[in-house]
Design a protein around this motif. Structure first.
Motif, PDB file in Angstrom:
ATOM      1  N   UNK A 171     -13.843  -9.957  11.828  1.00  0.00           N
ATOM      2  CA  UNK A 171     -13.199  -8.920  12.633  1.00  0.00           C
ATOM      3  C   UNK A 171     -14.170  -7.788  12.955  1.00  0.00           C
ATOM      4  N   UNK A 172     -14.992  -7.431  11.979  1.00  0.00           N
ATOM      5  CA  UNK A 172     -15.971  -6.366  12.210  1.00  0.00           C
ATOM      6  C   UNK A 172     -16.946  -6.762  13.318  1.00  0.00           C
ATOM      7  N   UNK A 173     -17.349  -8.011  13.308  1.00  0.00           N
ATOM      8  CA  UNK A 173     -18.271  -8.504  14.344  1.00  0.00           C
ATOM      9  C   UNK A 173     -17.641  -8.363  15.728  1.00  0.00           C
ATOM     10  N   UNK A 174     -16.403  -8.798  15.872  1.00  0.00           N
ATOM     11  CA  UNK A 174     -15.736  -8.745  17.178  1.00  0.00           C
ATOM     12  C   UNK A 174     -15.473  -7.300  17.586  1.00  0.00           C
ATOM     13  N   UNK A 175     -15.008  -6.489  16.652  1.00  0.00           N
ATOM     14  CA  UNK A 175     -14.673  -5.106  16.984  1.00  0.00           C
ATOM     15  C   UNK A 175     -15.898  -4.306  17.426  1.00  0.00           C
TER      16      UNK A 175
END
Length: 700
Positions: A171-175
């Motif tokens: 999620x951190x990567x996408x956000x």
């Protein structure tokens, strides 16, 4: 557009720019980017009036749109997006599976789930996960024995923790790389993970015992705004371990390293008696159990505690912590407990969260029959095309109409029974043999016509020699020594421009009988002739309607079927598949022309363009959204014909009829198609062949 720009594309900014009023309020994130027609809940395949089936065209558009977004977010074009048909719903590391349910409330959450699974495929090491057991240090297994856990329990628990840490990493990567897609993720978590009862439980003493269930519940809800980091010892340290290290977690192995540290903290804090009831609890001085004694944590019926309804909890959340306001108020200082019904809700919510963590999300399956039909729909390039068409006479606004466009006519589409004007080759009607005979006759006549038109693909070269100027004729160079100075030549090459021909055929029910036989013979003849000319491209389309059997035409769509394209199809397609075409439905003339406009090549300096129309009646189409007939339809059709002609296209329009139709051919028909529109007797194809011959041999 390069990859960097794609990653920074912010769909939410677009949504705000073009205002939320124009969007589907139930799907604020998906509304503007899905294909036109994505939210059309009308089925084009149902026989039953009341029962809504699967709209496979919308479903195919939905899958295609999600697939495009998965490709953008992951920067990988080889991740397939497929519908659940059988087996489980786990991400297999190769493709993303989505539910076939087309409830418009689920679009954003399904998009988010697809992006989440696609990102796992891009970033997670599935080989490492499959061999997780071999990477777990033996010391953890040994330490866990005192809690009554064997090596399989340890593996399962560490895997659960790793799932959570890995999800945060993904999620951190996408956000951070694609912040515009946060909305889809939030919708996903709201749908599959968050629950009001979980919000409520986090503010109570539920799951605050020193056992695995309490810790895993509190850990997987660390991102919840109601999370209490002091509910369990070590929880604040676990929160720090995860969220302060997200920037440095570059692989599944990195996430696994953090997971082991979390598991170490849990082994230090989980009490043996809580996990292993066979162990005797430690006794106090008077033989009382240290745990579970009077006033101990978790003892039921504690004085000063009370249960709260959902409404009371919501009101309490507005005013601060549910355990009191710190002012000594007797009611506010009471501890909150969940009712039995609420505890059951919480239990179900936790099971749902657990399934999400394991990737075991229930997705509505697509039946094998619908899957086969949808494969045919996608192979045929079927989609909805929005056209403006009609203007509301009261508001003056355009009424959008969805035209069903079929770009590739093939045998699989016929076998799928999805288009009513196409017979199933295995269940063809009695008229098939008659249609086949008409097509065969046309192919024979087309061979004769093609021989006459072959000159169009040839070039004629004329040479003049012994001139005073020009290019030197090498054969005359030797004569320069004998005083001959006229050794120059000039060559003139005469050839025809390339040509594009679009034949559009009215396939409404009124074209049945002799009209259809004659028209199909003419179409097959021209197709065969054009196949014999190397500089003429031909496209043949049929226009009709797709009737779903609803009341008053409810759910009907104009239909535009591209049946043949000489640039990609062989002439054998005309022989083999055209006999399956049958007239049906009404005549949505101009609506179909508007939908096909982009498929008609404009004329240019190096290419001639022709539009050949076969029709037999007045334009007419009606459904719940639009009433297309009389002057409205006639004027709109005339407008579309004018637009086609404005692209430099030469229009040849034929009214196919008998002597009773001649009057209409000279009045309304000419109003729509121009004064050069012609009446053609239903039994004759020769005038069309002669006209095409003449047109093709004209030079600019």
């Amino acid at each position: 557009m390069n990859e960097t720009k794609l990653k920074n594309f912010n769909p939410m900014a677009l949504r705000e720019k073009y205002t939320a009023k124009a969007l589907n309020t139930k799907n604020n994130y998906s509304s503007f980017w899905l294909d036109s027609g994505w939210d059309n809940n009308t089925s084009i395949f149902d026989e039953e009036e009341k029962k809504k089936g699967v709209d496979l065209v919308a479903l195919a558009s939905y899958r295609r749109a999600i697939s495009n977004f998965v490709s953008i977010v992951t920067a990988k074009s080889d991740i397939k997006v497929t519908f659940e048909t059988s087996g489980d719903s786990y991400t297999n590391g190769k493709e993303v599976t989505i539910s076939s349910k087309l409830d418009d409330k689920l679009f954003d959450s399904t998009v988010g789930l697809a992006l989440h699974e696609g990102s796992h495929i891009k970033l997670s090491d599935f080989d490492f996960l499959r061999n997780l057991e071999s990477n777990i240090p033996k010391e953890y297994v040994k330490r866990a024995e005192v809690l009554g856990w064997d090596e399989y329990d340890v593996k399962d628990k560490i895997k659960n923790l790793l799932n959570y840490v890995e999800d945060r990493r993904i999620d951190y990567y996408v956000f951070t790389s694609s912040p515009g897609y946060k909305g889809y993720y939030h919708s996903m978590y709201d749908k599959y993970f968050h629950a009001k009862i979980v919000d409520k439980a986090l503010g109570t003493d539920e799951y605050t015992s020193l056992d695995w269930d309490s810790y895993i519940f509190r850990i997987i809800n660390l991102t919840n705004k109601n999370s209490n980091l002091d509910a369990l010892p070590g929880l604040r340290e676990i929160h720090s371990l995860i969220f302060r290290n997200l920037k440095t977690l570059n692989s599944t192995q990195d996430a696994f390293g953090v997971t082991l540290k979390i598991f170490h903290i849990l082994l230090d804090n989980i009490e043996v008696s809580a996990e292993n009831p066979d162990e005797k609890p430690e006794e106090g001085e008077n033989g009382e159990s240290v745990e579970g004694g009077e006033g101990s944590e978790g003892a039921g019926g504690e004085e000063g505690s009370e249960t709260m309804t959902d409404e009371e909890f919501a009101e309490a959340m507005k005013n601060g912590p549910v355990t009191g306001d710190g002012e000594g108020n007797e009611k506010d200082s009471k501890k909150v407990e969940l009712s039995d019904a609420q505890k059951k809700q919480l239990e179900n919510a936790i099971k749902k969260q657990d399934k999400f963590m394991k990737g075991d999300i229930t997705k509505k399956k697509l039946s094998k029959r619908d899957k086969a039909s949808m494969d045919a729909v996608e192979a045929a390039g079927m989609s909805y095309v929005d056209v403006a068409g009609v203007t509301d006479r009261w508001t003056g606004k355009k009424i959008p109409t969805k035209v069903l466009m079929v770009k590739k006519f093939n045998k699989a589409l016929a076998e799928s029974n999805t288009i009513r004007m196409i017979m199933n080759p295995d269940h063809r009607w009695n008229s098939f043999d008659e249609y086949q005979t008409a097509i065969n006759a046309g192919l024979v006549k087309g061979t004769v016509l093609g021989r006459k038109l072959q000159v169009r693909g040839e070039s004629r070269e004329t040479k003049w020699t012994r001139l005073d100027s020009g290019r030197i004729d090498k054969r005359l160079v030797a004569e320069l020594g004998f005083g001959n100075e006229r050794v120059f030549k000039t060559t003139f090459v005469e050839s025809y421009s390339d040509a594009f021909l679009h034949i559009s055929v009215d396939a409404s029910g009124s074209m049945g009988g002799k009209k259809w036989i004659s028209t199909q013979t003419a179409v097959a003849a021209i197709a065969k002739a054009c196949s014999m000319i190397n500089n003429v491209d031909l496209v043949i389309s049929y226009r009709s309607t797709q009737d779903n059997g609803g009341r008053r035409g409810a759910g009907n769509n104009p239909l535009m079927l591209i049946a043949y394209d000489s640039r990609v199809d062989k002439i054998s397609k005309v022989r083999d598949l055209f006999p399956l075409l049958q007239p049906s439905g009404t005549t949505p003339e101009g609506l179909c022309f508007e939908a096909i406009m982009k498929e008609i090549e404009p004329a240019s300096k190096d290419k001639d363009s022709y539009f050949l129309n076969f029709s037999d009646g007045m334009p007419m189409f009606t459904n719940d959204d639009v009433d297309y007939h009389a002057d409205t339809a006639i004027n709109h059709t005339a407008k579309m014909v004018k637009e086609i002609r404005g692209r430099g296209v030469k229009i040849l329009s034929y009214f196919i009829g008998d002597r009773w139709d001649r009057e209409r051919a000279t009045t309304t028909f000419k109003k729509m198609y121009g004064n050069d529109a012609e009446y053609v007797d239903v039994t004759s194809v020769l005038p069309i062949a002669k006209t095409m011959n003449k047109k093709f041999l004209e030079k600019n």
